[in-house]
Design a protein around this motif. Sequence first.
Motif, PDB file in Angstrom:
ATOM      1  N   SER A   1     -28.149   1.856 -89.873  1.00  0.00           N
ATOM      2  CA  SER A   1     -27.685   0.440 -90.001  1.00  0.00           C
ATOM      3  C   SER A   1     -25.905   0.480 -90.080  1.00  0.00           C
ATOM      4  O   SER A   1     -25.234  -0.257 -89.395  1.00  0.00           O
ATOM      5  CB  SER A   1     -28.056  -0.236 -90.981  1.00  0.00           C
ATOM      6  N   ASP A   2     -25.319   1.569 -90.531  1.00  0.00           N
ATOM      7  CA  ASP A   2     -23.847   1.761 -90.312  1.00  0.00           C
ATOM      8  C   ASP A   2     -23.872   3.312 -90.339  1.00  0.00           C
ATOM      9  O   ASP A   2     -24.633   4.126 -90.837  1.00  0.00           O
ATOM     10  CB  ASP A   2     -23.423   1.307 -91.852  1.00  0.00           C
TER      11      ASP A   2
ATOM     12  N   ALA B   1     -30.257 -16.754 -79.319  1.00  0.00           N
ATOM     13  CA  ALA B   1     -29.141 -16.173 -78.982  1.00  0.00           C
ATOM     14  C   ALA B   1     -29.386 -15.407 -77.546  1.00  0.00           C
ATOM     15  O   ALA B   1     -30.596 -15.310 -77.107  1.00  0.00           O
ATOM     16  CB  ALA B   1     -28.681 -15.160 -80.114  1.00  0.00           C
ATOM     17  N   VAL B   2     -28.335 -14.776 -77.037  1.00  0.00           N
ATOM     18  CA  VAL B   2     -28.478 -14.002 -75.904  1.00  0.00           C
ATOM     19  C   VAL B   2     -28.118 -12.463 -76.308  1.00  0.00           C
ATOM     20  O   VAL B   2     -27.208 -12.153 -77.092  1.00  0.00           O
ATOM     21  CB  VAL B   2     -27.784 -14.485 -74.831  1.00  0.00           C
ATOM     22  N   VAL B   3     -28.104 -11.704 -75.500  1.00  0.00           N
ATOM     23  CA  VAL B   3     -27.753 -10.037 -75.472  1.00  0.00           C
ATOM     24  C   VAL B   3     -26.457 -10.365 -74.824  1.00  0.00           C
ATOM     25  O   VAL B   3     -26.226 -10.648 -73.836  1.00  0.00           O
ATOM     26  CB  VAL B   3     -28.808  -9.288 -74.923  1.00  0.00           C
ATOM     27  N   GLY B   4     -25.272 -10.167 -75.631  1.00  0.00           N
ATOM     28  CA  GLY B   4     -23.964 -10.270 -75.072  1.00  0.00           C
ATOM     29  C   GLY B   4     -23.104  -9.132 -75.181  1.00  0.00           C
ATOM     30  O   GLY B   4     -21.811  -9.192 -74.772  1.00  0.00           O
ATOM     31  N   ASP B   5     -23.374  -7.890 -75.826  1.00  0.00           N
ATOM     32  CA  ASP B   5     -22.693  -6.767 -75.946  1.00  0.00           C
ATOM     33  C   ASP B   5     -23.460  -5.716 -76.290  1.00  0.00           C
ATOM     34  O   ASP B   5     -24.700  -5.750 -76.798  1.00  0.00           O
ATOM     35  CB  ASP B   5     -21.614  -6.926 -77.403  1.00  0.00           C
ATOM     36  N   VAL B   6     -22.867  -4.611 -75.905  1.00  0.00           N
ATOM     37  CA  VAL B   6     -23.464  -3.204 -76.125  1.00  0.00           C
ATOM     38  C   VAL B   6     -22.549  -2.452 -77.192  1.00  0.00           C
ATOM     39  O   VAL B   6     -21.597  -2.281 -77.052  1.00  0.00           O
ATOM     40  CB  VAL B   6     -23.589  -2.346 -74.848  1.00  0.00           C
ATOM     41  N   GLY B   7     -23.262  -1.634 -78.079  1.00  0.00           N
ATOM     42  CA  GLY B   7     -22.606  -1.268 -79.092  1.00  0.00           C
ATOM     43  C   GLY B   7     -22.885   0.285 -79.182  1.00  0.00           C
ATOM     44  O   GLY B   7     -23.325   0.933 -78.171  1.00  0.00           O
ATOM     45  N   PRO B   8     -22.623   1.015 -80.172  1.00  0.00           N
ATOM     46  CA  PRO B   8     -22.660   2.507 -80.483  1.00  0.00           C
ATOM     47  C   PRO B   8     -24.051   2.818 -80.371  1.00  0.00           C
ATOM     48  O   PRO B   8     -25.107   1.941 -80.507  1.00  0.00           O
ATOM     49  CB  PRO B   8     -22.326   2.777 -81.853  1.00  0.00           C
ATOM     50  N   SER B   9     -24.346   3.958 -79.618  1.00  0.00           N
ATOM     51  CA  SER B   9     -25.669   4.490 -79.297  1.00  0.00           C
ATOM     52  C   SER B   9     -26.612   4.872 -80.527  1.00  0.00           C
ATOM     53  O   SER B   9     -27.708   5.221 -80.424  1.00  0.00           O
ATOM     54  CB  SER B   9     -25.707   5.668 -78.223  1.00  0.00           C
ATOM     55  N   ASP B  10     -25.862   4.854 -81.658  1.00  0.00           N
ATOM     56  CA  ASP B  10     -26.722   5.488 -82.849  1.00  0.00           C
ATOM     57  C   ASP B  10     -26.990   4.356 -84.058  1.00  0.00           C
ATOM     58  O   ASP B  10     -27.502   4.747 -84.960  1.00  0.00           O
ATOM     59  CB  ASP B  10     -26.135   6.571 -83.428  1.00  0.00           C
ATOM     60  N   LEU B  11     -26.331   3.017 -83.716  1.00  0.00           N
ATOM     61  CA  LEU B  11     -26.444   1.985 -84.811  1.00  0.00           C
ATOM     62  C   LEU B  11     -26.955   0.677 -84.220  1.00  0.00           C
ATOM     63  O   LEU B  11     -27.069   0.515 -83.017  1.00  0.00           O
ATOM     64  CB  LEU B  11     -24.865   1.745 -85.255  1.00  0.00           C
ATOM     65  N   ILE B  12     -27.615   0.152 -85.135  1.00  0.00           N
ATOM     66  CA  ILE B  12     -28.198  -1.354 -84.701  1.00  0.00           C
ATOM     67  C   ILE B  12     -28.087  -2.337 -85.998  1.00  0.00           C
ATOM     68  O   ILE B  12     -27.836  -1.826 -86.939  1.00  0.00           O
ATOM     69  CB  ILE B  12     -29.905  -0.841 -84.486  1.00  0.00           C
ATOM     70  N   GLY B  13     -28.202  -3.363 -85.621  1.00  0.00           N
ATOM     71  CA  GLY B  13     -27.980  -4.706 -86.394  1.00  0.00           C
ATOM     72  C   GLY B  13     -26.593  -5.115 -86.469  1.00  0.00           C
ATOM     73  O   GLY B  13     -25.985  -5.365 -87.184  1.00  0.00           O
ATOM     74  N   GLU B  14     -26.304  -5.828 -85.198  1.00  0.00           N
ATOM     75  CA  GLU B  14     -25.006  -6.739 -85.205  1.00  0.00           C
ATOM     76  C   GLU B  14     -25.154  -7.616 -84.205  1.00  0.00           C
ATOM     77  O   GLU B  14     -25.924  -7.897 -83.481  1.00  0.00           O
ATOM     78  CB  GLU B  14     -23.876  -5.500 -84.440  1.00  0.00           C
TER      79      GLU B  14
END
Length: 294
Positions: free
Chosen positions: A125-126, A223-236
């Motif tokens: 998560s972080d 909502a929509v998928v609007g951004d791509v984050g770090p490959s090891d974190l989820i929940g944003e």
Amino acid sequence: MPPRRGHIVRVQSLTLVAASAALLAPTTFPGAPPPPLPEPPAQLLLPGAPDRPGPLRADRSGVRIGPVPHVPAGQPAPHVRQRTDSGPEAGPRAQRDASGSPVRAADLLARVRDCDPVSRGRYRSDAGAPAGIPVCGTKEAVYWKADLDVDCDGRPGDRCNSGTDPHFSPATAYTGSDGRPLDAERLPYVVVPGPSDTWDHREDGVRGGSLAALVHGDRVRYAVVGDVGPSDLIGEASYAAARSLGIPADPEGGGVASDVTYIVFKGSQVEPIDDTAAAEKAGERLARRFVDGG
């Protein structure tokens, strides 16, 4: 995108994170989430709420990779575009199924109670937190249960800018109908992890503009998928998404530590990506189909 909140800073990298080779065993999500926060003001786009107590969220955003082509492993997921006319009746509580009732949070949570993992590992998560969050799936959707950290990146505004967020970045992985970065203050969107050996969202028909249902307490928002984050974190999710769920949306200390369920419908897409009324209409329709098992 520069590092975000917290005292632990990850090294930014586009390198894919190695994951476990063994498939996860099916698991079961915890019970129902705690009682919801008080109702927010009726207007979705009002200024943010006070910071929540506790430590600041750890490093949430790494280098954005931008839109990436779909590289399927085997048969690609079907590309179904959800196009809906917007209208004055559209709104977070205005969308209804044929019976006149909105899809309930309890119905969606019951549908995703069990987990058949599609990820080959688990997410944090972080930064520094244990890796314990799987991405689960059915033939219609992928889903996970995590915290919600506030993504305030993209087009600068009154609440999302370099003055309010020391880690602000003016870029998002996907752009709006005008070709500019998305507006986190006004567009409810979710962030998916960057493709890795753990999970590649593209292989499950998830892309920019894919429709998502967010559940927190007794609230369901789309909502929509609007951004791509770090490959090891989820929940944003975006500032606007947090506000719509009644979650404190301060870009530096807002968010919630747990009990947000993210359901992304495979093969769906809103065009243009920033048509919030269309996302709400199509999201309600897909959510109704999902809970009805169709």
